[in-house]
Structures are given as structure tokens and as C-alpha cells.
Motif scaffolding. Structure first.
Motif, PDB file in Angstrom:
ATOM      1  N   ALA A 284      41.018  49.554  32.795  1.00 22.30           N
ATOM      2  CA  ALA A 284      39.727  49.504  32.091  1.00 22.30           C
ATOM      3  C   ALA A 284      39.817  48.603  30.867  1.00 22.30           C
ATOM      4  O   ALA A 284      38.884  47.824  30.579  1.00 22.30           O
ATOM      5  CB  ALA A 284      39.296  50.912  31.685  1.00 22.30           C
ATOM      6  N   MET A 285      40.937  48.669  30.161  1.00 22.08           N
ATOM      7  CA  MET A 285      41.121  47.833  28.979  1.00 22.08           C
ATOM      8  C   MET A 285      41.145  46.354  29.352  1.00 22.08           C
ATOM      9  O   MET A 285      40.540  45.526  28.667  1.00 22.08           O
ATOM     10  CB  MET A 285      42.398  48.233  28.240  1.00 22.08           C
ATOM     11  N   LEU A 286      41.819  46.023  30.437  1.00 24.81           N
ATOM     12  CA  LEU A 286      41.858  44.637  30.892  1.00 24.81           C
ATOM     13  C   LEU A 286      40.453  44.160  31.263  1.00 24.81           C
ATOM     14  O   LEU A 286      40.040  43.049  30.878  1.00 24.81           O
ATOM     15  CB  LEU A 286      42.796  44.488  32.099  1.00 24.81           C
ATOM     16  N   MET A 287      39.699  44.978  31.973  1.00 24.35           N
ATOM     17  CA  MET A 287      38.338  44.597  32.366  1.00 24.35           C
ATOM     18  C   MET A 287      37.471  44.381  31.130  1.00 24.35           C
ATOM     19  O   MET A 287      36.660  43.451  31.089  1.00 24.35           O
ATOM     20  CB  MET A 287      37.742  45.644  33.298  1.00 24.35           C
TER      21      MET A 287
ATOM     22  N   MET B   8      49.853  44.580  30.069  1.00 18.23           N
ATOM     23  CA  MET B   8      49.058  43.580  30.776  1.00 18.23           C
ATOM     24  C   MET B   8      49.529  43.444  32.222  1.00 18.23           C
ATOM     25  O   MET B   8      48.708  43.352  33.141  1.00 18.23           O
ATOM     26  CB  MET B   8      49.138  42.227  30.061  1.00 18.23           C
ATOM     27  N   ASP B   9      50.841  43.458  32.433  1.00 21.31           N
ATOM     28  CA  ASP B   9      51.385  43.349  33.796  1.00 21.31           C
ATOM     29  C   ASP B   9      50.904  44.508  34.668  1.00 21.31           C
ATOM     30  O   ASP B   9      50.484  44.306  35.810  1.00 21.31           O
ATOM     31  CB  ASP B   9      52.912  43.319  33.778  1.00 21.31           C
ATOM     32  N   ILE B  10      50.946  45.712  34.127  1.00 21.18           N
ATOM     33  CA  ILE B  10      50.499  46.894  34.870  1.00 21.18           C
ATOM     34  C   ILE B  10      48.997  46.799  35.138  1.00 21.18           C
ATOM     35  O   ILE B  10      48.535  47.031  36.254  1.00 21.18           O
ATOM     36  CB  ILE B  10      50.847  48.187  34.107  1.00 21.18           C
ATOM     37  N   ALA B  11      48.233  46.456  34.110  1.00 24.24           N
ATOM     38  CA  ALA B  11      46.777  46.356  34.249  1.00 24.24           C
ATOM     39  C   ALA B  11      46.391  45.320  35.299  1.00 24.24           C
ATOM     40  O   ALA B  11      45.523  45.574  36.142  1.00 24.24           O
ATOM     41  CB  ALA B  11      46.148  46.003  32.901  1.00 24.24           C
ATOM     42  N   LYS B  12      47.047  44.168  35.273  1.00 21.91           N
ATOM     43  CA  LYS B  12      46.737  43.112  36.246  1.00 21.91           C
ATOM     44  C   LYS B  12      47.072  43.557  37.659  1.00 21.91           C
ATOM     45  O   LYS B  12      46.326  43.262  38.600  1.00 21.91           O
ATOM     46  CB  LYS B  12      47.504  41.830  35.910  1.00 21.91           C
ATOM     47  N   ARG B  13      48.188  44.261  37.830  1.00 18.27           N
ATOM     48  CA  ARG B  13      48.593  44.722  39.160  1.00 18.27           C
ATOM     49  C   ARG B  13      47.564  45.701  39.714  1.00 18.27           C
ATOM     50  O   ARG B  13      47.127  45.585  40.858  1.00 18.27           O
ATOM     51  CB  ARG B  13      49.976  45.391  39.094  1.00 18.27           C
ATOM     52  N   ILE B  14      47.135  46.654  38.902  1.00 18.17           N
ATOM     53  CA  ILE B  14      46.165  47.652  39.358  1.00 18.17           C
ATOM     54  C   ILE B  14      44.804  47.010  39.596  1.00 18.17           C
ATOM     55  O   ILE B  14      44.132  47.290  40.598  1.00 18.17           O
ATOM     56  CB  ILE B  14      46.057  48.818  38.341  1.00 18.17           C
ATOM     57  N   TYR B  15      44.390  46.126  38.705  1.00 19.91           N
ATOM     58  CA  TYR B  15      43.089  45.468  38.850  1.00 19.91           C
ATOM     59  C   TYR B  15      43.062  44.593  40.108  1.00 19.91           C
ATOM     60  O   TYR B  15      42.067  44.565  40.834  1.00 19.91           O
ATOM     61  CB  TYR B  15      42.788  44.650  37.590  1.00 19.91           C
TER      62      TYR B  15
END
Length: 125
Positions: free
Chosen positions: A14-17, A69-76
Motif C-alpha cells: 500500500a505504501m508503494l502504491m 521497497m524490494d518486498i513492496a515491489k515483489r508483492i505489487y
């Protein structure tokens, strides 16, 4: 790959989005997007800071660390691929989005890569 709780992945995604959409991340916006209380966000951001997934400045703006960021990008990425795949096989968009959110965390890397390869093969034919 490091194991992280589903809820933490949801927060990071959600933070990445939000970062992509607004250019910044605020706790109050996280609460609204995830439909959770401000105290829940406070607890989660504390845990995310302790695990070095995010930092917060004196104004409360949140920044994802490289690890976060790596985790967020992977999930997104999983979310986007799974949503598109579900829609392509006939699932209504709203349901596809909800279902992708449910399975993006639990799907093994092997199965996710198999789905990606299947999609690629279908596109190449």
C-alpha cells in the motif's frame, strides 16, 4: 527469501502504491487505503521501522528502505500479474483484484513463476 507477515506485506505494498500515486506516504493515508484504524497503523509502522523496512521523518512522512521497497515491489508485481491473469480467464475485475490480494502472499515462487511462464506462452502464440 526472507519470511515476512502478510499484514506487513500489505502495508508495504500500500505504501508503494501511495508513493507512486501521490509522491509521498503518510500514516493517515495508509489507514484509509487499508481501511484500518490510526492506532493499527501506528503499531504497524513501529514494527516496520524496527525491521528496517521503512523510515519516518520528523513530519511523519514515510520512506521505504531498500529492503522494504524490494518486498513492496515483489508483492505489487504479484498482485498486478495475478489480477490480470484472473481477469484474462474470465473473473470479474473487482473479484479478481480481491482474490489476487488473497493469494499474492501465499503462492509459492515456483507456482508464481509457472503462472508467469504460462501467461508468456499464451501471449507468444
Amino acid at each position: 527469501m526472507m519470511k515476512i507477515q502478510k499484514s506487513a506485506e500489505d502495508y508495504l505494498e500500500a505504501m508503494l502504491m501511495m508513493k507512486e500515486k501521490y509522491g509521498y506516504i503518510r500514516s493517515i493515508d495508509v489507514a484509509e487505503v487499508l481501511n484500518v484504524t490510526k492506532p493499527s497503523v501506528s503499531y504497524a509502522t513501529k514494527r516496520l521501522r524496527e525491521n528496517n523496512y521503512i523510515t519516518m521523518d520528523k513530519d511523519g512522512l514515510i520512506t521505504l528502505t531498500d529492503t522494504g521497497m524490494d518486498i513492496a515491489k515483489r508483492i505489487y508485481q504479484r498482485h498486478k500479474v495475478l489480477t490480470a491473469w484472473l481477469i484474462s480467464i474470465g473473473v470479474e475485475e473487482k473479484t479478481a483484484i480481491a482474490d489476487a490480494c488473497k493469494i499474492e502472499h501465499d503462492l509459492s515462487e515456483m507456482t508464481f513463476h509457472a503462472i508467469c511462464n504460462y501467461i508468456k506462452q499464451k501471449q507468444d502464440t
